[in-house]
Write an enzyme that holds these catalytic residues in place. Structure first.
Site, PDB file in Angstrom:
ATOM      1  CB  SER A 239      65.155  46.761  46.258  1.00 45.11           C
ATOM      2  OG  SER A 239      65.883  47.771  45.810  1.00 45.11           O
ATOM      3  CE  LYS A 240      71.276  41.317  48.850  1.00 46.86           C
ATOM      4  NZ  LYS A 240      70.244  40.129  48.992  1.00 46.86           N
ATOM      5  NE  ARG A 241      67.921  49.502  42.066  1.00 44.30           N
ATOM      6  CZ  ARG A 241      66.461  49.684  41.262  1.00 44.30           C
ATOM      7  NH1 ARG A 241      66.669  49.279  40.429  1.00 44.30           N
ATOM      8  NH2 ARG A 241      65.456  50.019  41.973  1.00 44.30           N
ATOM      9  CG  ASP A 242      66.676  51.320  46.110  1.00 44.43           C
ATOM     10  OD1 ASP A 242      67.471  51.791  45.117  1.00 44.43           O
ATOM     11  OD2 ASP A 242      65.844  50.789  46.457  1.00 44.43           O
ATOM     12  N   GLY A 243      70.358  49.479  48.812  1.00 45.59           N
ATOM     13  CA  GLY A 243      71.124  49.485  50.033  1.00 45.59           C
ATOM     14  C   GLY A 243      70.710  48.522  51.204  1.00 45.59           C
TER      15      GLY A 243
END
Ligand code: GLU
Length: 467
Positions: A239-243
């Site tokens: 996901s976006k949050r994970d990179g």
């Protein structure tokens, strides 16, 4: 061996310019490029911009820029899919004329009503034979041949088989006449002489349809290799949050292109236990056999570690030149009063600890400008009631030795610690805090040597006079 494997390797990276180059696609590009270089083949790029509503020129540009940033150049000019529409339409007409495709006038409601309760709403082929009312809008469907299954040997995953009942007479051109994705991919891959299609595993379900289209068009079916996805720490899709951001965002965050390349290639591919590879080694060792079948988990800590390794391998001069051309054009100008040699000394000091170039830039500027604030935890730990007194004594020593060499100054400070009956660290840590705001940093005498005694005295007074 398929026919495709005996001709010189030609591969393509086929991004859709509906967004920036995401790191997952970026890795697909890398695997294609490495496969081409390893096999003395040709690496091509095809811009898949047939989704006119979502495709944007700015994304074509940012994708191209991202590939250029890591030196992945196509060996021939990029093919733009939308420029080939006439050719797509020509082949479509050929399939119609040969009876391998047909016009279908059924509406979606009619198809659903006839399909009943079945989970997979397949088209029942009514328009294969029905009388056609040419006044009505129509789509063009591929006439599924009489087969029981479609099977292919994936170069990463082994044999993959789809039963025929998972397929139907799928649409190859919309009612507005525009050819559909699976069809144009086949026409273009054939025209470009692609021998090996290396892409993300999200395309596996397209492959049986594409194979049938290759056969219907009389084209040689290429080899296929589907690369597992990049996963987030929880094992779900990244996901976006994970990179899950763009390759160029990693550039802005201060990752060196070769470090990001090395990291992404290792994410899903291995060669024994080796972690760090030169570009030449990657080319020499890269084979699809060594690509894992399972998704790989994106690990930002490992990327940070690897970027640190690459930064330390570069000379300060190389880093400064990269920073000014790619990241921060004003970097050198902002370090007013420091000459090139001084800047390089400081870069060498800080590159030992930094994980990204952005961290390095900030650290260098902090030493130059003085700390904007002090770390509270460091003040609590190192600034004791008697420390102010010690700092005053230290300032006196610096005054005496303003023009001495750093070695003489170092001896004088050691002598002061002895005289005060304290460990050197009780002078060194407050000095570090005074210089850069934190007790974590390069050797205090190394920093002192760069910024000089008078600047150090000013910063020490500032810390001493803190309320
Ligand atoms: N344009 C597709 C994508 O961006 C790639 C299709 C392919 O490689 O066959 O996912």
């Amino acid at each position: 061996m398929g026919l495709g494997s005996s001709s010189p390797v030609r591969v393509r990276f086929a991004p859709s310019p509906t967004g920036h180059l995401h790191i997952g696609s970026f890795r697909t590009a890398l695997f294609n490029w490495l496969f081409a270089r390893h096999n003395n083949g040709t690496f091509l790029v095809r811009i898949e911009d047939t989704d006119l509503e979502r495709s944007k020129q700015e994304y074509v540009e940012s994708i191209t820029q991202a590939l250029e940033w890591v030196n992945l150049h196509p060996d021939e000019p990029a093919v733009v899919q939308s420029e080939r529409i006439k050719e797509h339409e020509r082949i479509l007409q050929e399939l119609l004329a040969q009876g391998k495709a047909y016009k279908c006038f059924c509406t979606q409601e009619e198809i659903v009503a006839r399909a009943g309760d079945s989970a997979f709403i397949s088209y029942d082929g009514l328009c294969r034979t029905a009388d056609q009312d040419t006044q009505k809008p129509y789509v063009i469907r591929f006439k599924l041949p009489n087969i029981t299954e479609v099977s292919f040997d994936d170069l990463i995953r082994g044999t993959i088989t789809f039963a025929a009942d998972q397929l139907d007479d799928f649409i190859i051109a919309r009612s507005d006449g525009r050819p559909m994705y699976n069809f144009v991919v086949v026409v273009d891959d054939h025209a470009m002489g692609i021998t090996d299609v290396i892409r993300g595993e999200d395309h596996i379900s397209n492959t049986p349809k594409q194979i049938l289209l290759y056969q219907a068009c009389g084209y040689t079916v290429p080899n296929f290799a589907h690369i597992p996805l990049i996963l987030g720490p929880s094992g779900d899709r990244l996901s976006k949050r994970d990179g899950a951001t763009s390759a160029l965002a990693y550039k802005k965050m201060g990752y060196l292109p070769d470090a990001l390349v090395n990291y992404l290639v290792r994410l899903g591919w291995s060669h024994g236990d080796q972690e760090i590879f030169t570009r030449e080694q990657l080319i020499e060792f890269f084979t699809l056999d060594s690509v894992g079948k399972k998704g790989s988990i994106f690990d930002i800590d490992k990327l940070n570690w690897m970027n640190g390794v690459y930064m330390r391998e570069r000379s300060a001069q190389e880093l400064v030149s990269y920073i000014t051309t790619e990241l921060d054009a004003d970097f050198v100008a902002a370090l007013l009063g420091w000459d090139a040699a001084q800047i390089e000394r400081v870069v060498d000091l800080f590159k030992e600890r930094a994980h990204t170039l952005v961290e390095l830039i900030e650290a260098v500027k902090r030493l130059h400008d003085g700390p904007p604030h002090y770390e509270q935890a460091d003040l609590d730990k190192w600034i004791e009631p008697e420390t102010k007194e010690h700092i005053s004594e230290l300032i006196e020593v610096l005054q005496v030795h303003e023009n001495s060499s750093i070695d003489v100054l170092q001896d004088a400070i050691k002598a002061l610690a002895k005289k005060l009956g304290i460990k050197l660290v009780k002078l060194a840590q407050p000095t570090r805090i005074a210089l850069i705001g934190s007790s974590a940093g390069p050797g205090v005498f190394d920093m002192l040597a760069v910024i000089g005694a008078s600047q150090t005295m000013a910063r020490l007074s500032r810390l001493r006079d803190l309320k």
